[in-house]
Scaffold this motif. Structure first.
Motif, PDB file in Angstrom:
ATOM      1  N   ALA A  84     -31.920 -43.721  26.896  1.00 61.80           N
ATOM      2  CA  ALA A  84     -32.612 -43.406  25.650  1.00 61.80           C
ATOM      3  C   ALA A  84     -31.871 -42.310  24.891  1.00 61.80           C
ATOM      4  CB  ALA A  84     -34.046 -42.975  25.946  1.00 61.80           C
ATOM      5  N   ALA A  85     -31.462 -41.264  25.620  1.00 62.93           N
ATOM      6  CA  ALA A  85     -30.750 -40.160  24.968  1.00 62.93           C
ATOM      7  C   ALA A  85     -29.439 -40.658  24.363  1.00 62.93           C
ATOM      8  CB  ALA A  85     -30.484 -39.040  25.969  1.00 62.93           C
ATOM      9  N   TYR A  86     -28.752 -41.528  25.090  1.00 58.48           N
ATOM     10  CA  TYR A  86     -27.472 -42.043  24.599  1.00 58.48           C
ATOM     11  C   TYR A  86     -27.679 -42.850  23.326  1.00 58.48           C
ATOM     12  CZ  TYR A  86     -23.194 -44.780  24.445  1.00 58.48           C
ATOM     13  OH  TYR A  86     -22.041 -45.370  24.043  1.00 58.48           O
ATOM     14  N   GLN A  87     -28.656 -43.760  23.380  1.00 55.99           N
ATOM     15  CA  GLN A  87     -28.925 -44.588  22.204  1.00 55.99           C
ATOM     16  C   GLN A  87     -29.308 -43.736  21.002  1.00 55.99           C
ATOM     17  OE1 GLN A  87     -28.405 -47.577  21.504  1.00 55.99           O
ATOM     18  NE2 GLN A  87     -27.795 -48.279  23.543  1.00 55.99           N
ATOM     19  N   TRP A  88     -30.128 -42.746  21.270  1.00 57.13           N
ATOM     20  CA  TRP A  88     -30.654 -41.940  20.181  1.00 57.13           C
ATOM     21  C   TRP A  88     -29.570 -41.084  19.540  1.00 57.13           C
ATOM     22  CZ3 TRP A  88     -32.225 -36.438  20.510  1.00 57.13           C
ATOM     23  CH2 TRP A  88     -32.818 -36.005  19.327  1.00 57.13           C
ATOM     24  N   THR A  89     -28.634 -40.586  20.351  1.00 57.00           N
ATOM     25  CA  THR A  89     -27.641 -39.664  19.807  1.00 57.00           C
ATOM     26  C   THR A  89     -26.372 -40.376  19.335  1.00 57.00           C
ATOM     27  OG1 THR A  89     -26.815 -39.316  22.040  1.00 57.00           O
ATOM     28  CG2 THR A  89     -28.375 -37.691  21.212  1.00 57.00           C
ATOM     29  N   ARG A  90     -26.192 -41.654  19.690  1.00 52.51           N
ATOM     30  CA  ARG A  90     -24.890 -42.283  19.435  1.00 52.51           C
ATOM     31  C   ARG A  90     -24.444 -42.243  17.972  1.00 52.51           C
ATOM     32  NH1 ARG A  90     -23.494 -48.263  21.344  1.00 52.51           N
ATOM     33  NH2 ARG A  90     -25.045 -48.651  19.769  1.00 52.51           N
ATOM     34  N   PRO A  91     -25.327 -42.640  17.015  1.00 47.62           N
ATOM     35  CA  PRO A  91     -24.844 -42.624  15.618  1.00 47.62           C
ATOM     36  C   PRO A  91     -24.343 -41.241  15.199  1.00 47.62           C
ATOM     37  CG  PRO A  91     -27.060 -43.571  15.766  1.00 47.62           C
ATOM     38  CD  PRO A  91     -26.717 -43.076  17.131  1.00 47.62           C
ATOM     39  N   ALA A  92     -25.101 -40.213  15.558  1.00 48.90           N
ATOM     40  CA  ALA A  92     -24.712 -38.860  15.150  1.00 48.90           C
ATOM     41  C   ALA A  92     -23.409 -38.426  15.825  1.00 48.90           C
ATOM     42  CB  ALA A  92     -25.837 -37.875  15.486  1.00 48.90           C
ATOM     43  N   VAL A  93     -23.249 -38.790  17.101  1.00 54.29           N
ATOM     44  CA  VAL A  93     -22.041 -38.397  17.820  1.00 54.29           C
ATOM     45  C   VAL A  93     -20.824 -39.078  17.213  1.00 54.29           C
ATOM     46  CG1 VAL A  93     -20.851 -38.588  20.036  1.00 54.29           C
ATOM     47  CG2 VAL A  93     -23.234 -37.886  19.977  1.00 54.29           C
ATOM     48  N   GLU A  94     -20.979 -40.363  16.884  1.00 52.12           N
ATOM     49  CA  GLU A  94     -19.849 -41.091  16.298  1.00 52.12           C
ATOM     50  C   GLU A  94     -19.488 -40.547  14.925  1.00 52.12           C
ATOM     51  OE1 GLU A  94     -20.960 -45.182  16.561  1.00 52.12           O
ATOM     52  OE2 GLU A  94     -20.288 -45.316  18.652  1.00 52.12           O
ATOM     53  N   ALA A  95     -20.523 -40.236  14.144  1.00 57.41           N
ATOM     54  CA  ALA A  95     -20.272 -39.689  12.803  1.00 57.41           C
ATOM     55  C   ALA A  95     -19.536 -38.356  12.915  1.00 57.41           C
ATOM     56  CB  ALA A  95     -21.596 -39.508  12.060  1.00 57.41           C
ATOM     57  N   ALA A  96     -19.954 -37.544  13.884  1.00 53.34           N
ATOM     58  CA  ALA A  96     -19.318 -36.237  14.055  1.00 53.34           C
ATOM     59  C   ALA A  96     -17.859 -36.391  14.471  1.00 53.34           C
ATOM     60  CB  ALA A  96     -20.088 -35.418  15.092  1.00 53.34           C
ATOM     61  N   ALA A  97     -17.577 -37.359  15.366  1.00 53.87           N
ATOM     62  CA  ALA A  97     -16.205 -37.576  15.810  1.00 53.87           C
ATOM     63  C   ALA A  97     -15.324 -38.020  14.647  1.00 53.87           C
ATOM     64  CB  ALA A  97     -16.179 -38.608  16.932  1.00 53.87           C
ATOM     65  N   ALA A  98     -15.876 -38.914  13.796  1.00 57.38           N
ATOM     66  CA  ALA A  98     -15.109 -39.377  12.639  1.00 57.38           C
ATOM     67  C   ALA A  98     -14.852 -38.235  11.666  1.00 57.38           C
ATOM     68  CB  ALA A  98     -15.852 -40.521  11.942  1.00 57.38           C
ATOM     69  N   ALA A  99     -15.873 -37.399  11.470  1.00 58.50           N
ATOM     70  CA  ALA A  99     -15.719 -36.270  10.549  1.00 58.50           C
ATOM     71  C   ALA A  99     -14.652 -35.304  11.055  1.00 58.50           C
ATOM     72  CB  ALA A  99     -17.060 -35.541  10.387  1.00 58.50           C
ATOM     73  N   GLU A 100     -14.630 -35.126  12.371  1.00 61.81           N
ATOM     74  CA  GLU A 100     -13.664 -34.211  12.955  1.00 61.81           C
ATOM     75  C   GLU A 100     -12.242 -34.733  12.771  1.00 61.81           C
ATOM     76  OE1 GLU A 100     -13.676 -32.685  17.353  1.00 61.81           O
ATOM     77  OE2 GLU A 100     -15.655 -32.657  16.430  1.00 61.81           O
ATOM     78  N   LYS A 101     -12.077 -36.051  12.996  1.00 62.17           N
ATOM     79  CA  LYS A 101     -10.775 -36.670  12.822  1.00 62.17           C
ATOM     80  C   LYS A 101     -10.326 -36.519  11.368  1.00 62.17           C
ATOM     81  CE  LYS A 101      -9.365 -40.708  15.049  1.00 62.17           C
ATOM     82  NZ  LYS A 101      -9.728 -42.098  15.349  1.00 62.17           N
ATOM     83  N   MET A 102     -11.273 -36.780  10.465  1.00 63.63           N
ATOM     84  CA  MET A 102     -11.000 -36.684   9.032  1.00 63.63           C
ATOM     85  C   MET A 102     -10.549 -35.266   8.682  1.00 63.63           C
ATOM     86  SD  MET A 102     -11.233 -38.672   6.452  1.00 63.63           S
ATOM     87  CE  MET A 102     -10.756 -38.268   4.786  1.00 63.63           C
ATOM     88  N   LYS A 103     -11.221 -34.281   9.268  1.00 62.84           N
ATOM     89  CA  LYS A 103     -10.912 -32.890   8.965  1.00 62.84           C
ATOM     90  C   LYS A 103      -9.494 -32.548   9.439  1.00 62.84           C
ATOM     91  CE  LYS A 103     -12.577 -28.323   9.987  1.00 62.84           C
ATOM     92  NZ  LYS A 103     -12.407 -27.908  11.367  1.00 62.84           N
ATOM     93  N   LEU A 104      -9.165 -33.027  10.640  1.00 62.00           N
ATOM     94  CA  LEU A 104      -7.848 -32.745  11.210  1.00 62.00           C
ATOM     95  C   LEU A 104      -6.757 -33.420  10.382  1.00 62.00           C
ATOM     96  CD1 LEU A 104      -7.283 -31.059  13.665  1.00 62.00           C
ATOM     97  CD2 LEU A 104      -7.062 -33.131  14.996  1.00 62.00           C
ATOM     98  N   ILE A 105      -7.014 -34.677   9.994  1.00 62.73           N
ATOM     99  CA  ILE A 105      -6.032 -35.374   9.170  1.00 62.73           C
ATOM    100  C   ILE A 105      -5.921 -34.676   7.821  1.00 62.73           C
ATOM    101  CG2 ILE A 105      -5.529 -37.541   7.991  1.00 62.73           C
ATOM    102  CD1 ILE A 105      -6.780 -39.007  10.328  1.00 62.73           C
ATOM    103  N   GLY A 106      -7.074 -34.242   7.291  1.00 60.94           N
ATOM    104  CA  GLY A 106      -7.071 -33.534   6.025  1.00 60.94           C
ATOM    105  C   GLY A 106      -6.200 -32.285   6.049  1.00 60.94           C
ATOM    106  N   GLU A 107      -6.090 -31.672   7.227  1.00 61.30           N
ATOM    107  CA  GLU A 107      -5.264 -30.466   7.333  1.00 61.30           C
ATOM    108  C   GLU A 107      -3.782 -30.763   7.173  1.00 61.30           C
ATOM    109  OE1 GLU A 107      -5.712 -27.833  10.672  1.00 61.30           O
ATOM    110  OE2 GLU A 107      -7.889 -28.049  10.599  1.00 61.30           O
ATOM    111  N   VAL A 108      -3.357 -31.973   7.572  1.00 59.57           N
ATOM    112  CA  VAL A 108      -1.929 -32.272   7.484  1.00 59.57           C
ATOM    113  C   VAL A 108      -1.591 -33.163   6.290  1.00 59.57           C
ATOM    114  CG1 VAL A 108      -1.378 -31.946   9.924  1.00 59.57           C
ATOM    115  CG2 VAL A 108      -2.252 -34.146   9.154  1.00 59.57           C
ATOM    116  N   LEU A 109      -2.624 -33.672   5.627  1.00 58.07           N
ATOM    117  CA  LEU A 109      -2.381 -34.608   4.542  1.00 58.07           C
ATOM    118  C   LEU A 109      -2.936 -34.047   3.240  1.00 58.07           C
ATOM    119  CD1 LEU A 109      -1.126 -37.438   4.590  1.00 58.07           C
ATOM    120  CD2 LEU A 109      -3.414 -38.372   4.722  1.00 58.07           C
ATOM    121  N   PRO A 110      -2.076 -33.586   2.343  1.00 60.01           N
ATOM    122  CA  PRO A 110      -2.591 -33.027   1.085  1.00 60.01           C
ATOM    123  C   PRO A 110      -3.273 -34.113   0.248  1.00 60.01           C
ATOM    124  CG  PRO A 110      -0.175 -33.071   1.115  1.00 60.01           C
ATOM    125  CD  PRO A 110      -0.625 -33.532   2.455  1.00 60.01           C
ATOM    126  N   PRO A 111      -4.383 -33.786  -0.390  1.00 56.99           N
ATOM    127  CA  PRO A 111      -5.198 -34.797  -1.078  1.00 56.99           C
ATOM    128  C   PRO A 111      -4.450 -35.520  -2.196  1.00 56.99           C
ATOM    129  CG  PRO A 111      -6.007 -32.567  -1.499  1.00 56.99           C
ATOM    130  CD  PRO A 111      -5.013 -32.463  -0.406  1.00 56.99           C
TER     131      PRO A 111
END
Lengths: 229, 231
Positions: free
Chosen positions: A34-61
């Motif tokens: 239940a905990a896994y199902q409930w948290t999965r969308p938020a965890v995935e969104a956070a992981a994507a945001a983190e990746k985006m942030k890291l890429i954003g650091e090396v890639l000028p807009p």
């Protein structure tokens, strides 16, 4: 059963404890699921945001106007990049033309294991930047390759790579100063920067070799294997 | 409910008499790996306080349902499941905090402190007492690890609060010794952890021995209870 309830037979006791253990396992497995199902969308969104942030650091807009997280190139396992498994390269485009490529590389020979890197290279082979995504280097010693942990906040160690290219720096300069190269390092921790420099250098050489293939303007979502030159 | 004396005893046991790191010498693996600076030690302790309180309450509440013979597997099941849930919820709901505290939470699953307290205390006491036991055992760990981490980073690099900017971005680490301090590498390597921990244990034993000697000479025993109470 005729035996009184106060002295259960071994068999009855075994069945009883097994049943209770089973009930506990079921209940707590259910809780975990239940905990896994409930948290999965938020965890995935956070992981994507983190990746985006890291890429954003090396890639000028100003270099991209596309959604590069969806415009990917799947790379086969590449020993030149230290990658034993398939990996993903992200293509930054401006008005359809590929301006830069963001990909992963691994330095296999860190002080304590692998150092995972995120590298951004422009179409003309210039390094936009390098970031360390995962490592196990000694805390307080070799971990200055991570800008967050680098004491030098104005110019963190890893930013020495910004703007470099194979053309700008000769073969023998891709070393720490202690070994006769151009890169700074902290006393007492040179194995870590050596590993990172070597991995970045090798990655650049690999990109140079594959430039025609990787920077070809294939249509979006296409795999590298069946891409026309 | 809980009486004042009971509460005091739980508190003093956790913070001083039964200090997990200095007396029970439990959970050394994460302890030694993490205390290369003060901030990490405090972070691990905070995560442990949270998990120990939750695990203790859960076991204390279920203690009458758990047969004696299979209590250990059930405890492990409860602790592992709860830690995983805490990990997931932190990752999903408090992502900023998770990035700071997150790497420490899985370390706790392997930490025998939690299992030891569940077995030694929560299995025999009501939930409220068990909750306090978990929290104060964690507080005992907190000050010990803060001291251990602080000493190690000071000896190794002449700093205090290294990495504080990752927890509170506005703050900066404090460079106490001059920038050209050559550093003493051993202190932040694993052997340094053993050496500094050994010194801390020796210090605690010295304090206790002195207090005992004073008591036996007939003077009022002051230091021990005051120290533990004030910590």
């Amino acid at each position: 059963m005729t035996s009184p309830a106060k002295t259960p037979t071994p068999l009855r006791m075994a069945v009883r404890t097994a049943l209770i253990l089973f009930l506990f396992v079921t209940a707590f497995t259910g809780l975990l699921a239940a905990a896994y199902q409930w948290t999965r969308p938020a965890v995935e969104a956070a992981a994507a945001a983190e990746k985006m942030k890291l890429i954003g650091e090396v890639l000028p807009p100003e270099l991209y106007d596309n959604d590069f997280l969806r415009d990917v190139l799947t790379l086969a396992p590449t020993p030149e990049l230290g990658l034993e498994q398939e990996s993903t390269a992200y293509r930054a485009r401006r008005q359809g033309a590929i301006t830069a490529l963001v990909f992963e590389a691994v330095a296999p020979d860190g002080y304590s294991g692998k150092i995972r890197l995120l590298i951004a290279v422009t179409a003309d082979g210039r390094l936009l930047g390098v970031r360390v995504t995962q490592h196990k280097e000694t805390p307080g010693l070799g971990d200055y390759i991570e800008p967050r942990k680098d004491k030098n906040k104005e110019r963190p160690w890893i930013r020495q790579f910004d703007g470099l290219s194979l053309a700008a720096l000769g073969e023998r300069d891709w070393r720490v100063k202690k070994d006769g190269g151009r890169f700074d390092s902290l006393a007492g921790a040179t194995i870590t920067p050596r590993a990172v420099i070597r991995a970045v250098h090798k990655a650049l050489q690999h990109v140079a070799k594959r430039r025609a293939e990787w920077f070809a303007d294939g249509t979006r979502q296409e795999k590298s294997d069946d891409q026309p030159r | 409910m809980i009486s004042r004396a009971e509460f005091k005893e739980i508190r003093n046991n956790g913070v001083w008499h039964q200090n997990t790191s200095l007396v029970q010498i439990l959970g050394l693996c994460p302890l030694l790996a993490v205390t290369s600076n003060m901030v990490n030690g405090v972070m691990l302790s905070l995560a442990t306080i949270l998990v120990m309180a939750i695990a203790n309450v859960a076991v204390a509440a279920l203690r009458n349902l758990i047969p004696h013979e299979i209590r250990i597997p059930v405890f492990i099941l409860i602790v592992a499941a709860l830690v995983t849930v805490v990990d997931l919820v932190f990752n999903a709901q408090f992502h900023e905090l998770y990035q700071v505290l997150g790497i420490f939470i899985p370390l706790i699953v392997t930490n025998c402190i939690v299992l030891a307290r569940v077995e030694a205390f929560a299995n025999r006491n009501p939930p409220l007492q068990a909750a306090f036991d978990g929290v104060f055992m964690g507080v005992g760990m907190l000050w010990t690890l803060a001291l251990l981490g602080g000493l190690r980073e000071f000896i190794a690099g002449g700093t205090l609060f290294a990495g504080i900017d990752m927890v509170i971005p506005a703050l900066r680490p404090w460079q106490i010794l001059p920038e050209d301090y050559p550093g003493f590498l051993l202190a932040i390597l694993p052997p340094g952890a053993f050496i500094v921990l050994g010194c801390l244990i020796a210090w605690k034993n010295w304090v206790e021995a002195r207090a005992a000697a004073r008591r036996s000479r007939g003077q009022p025993a002051t230091t021990l209870s005051n120290l533990a109470g004030g910590a």
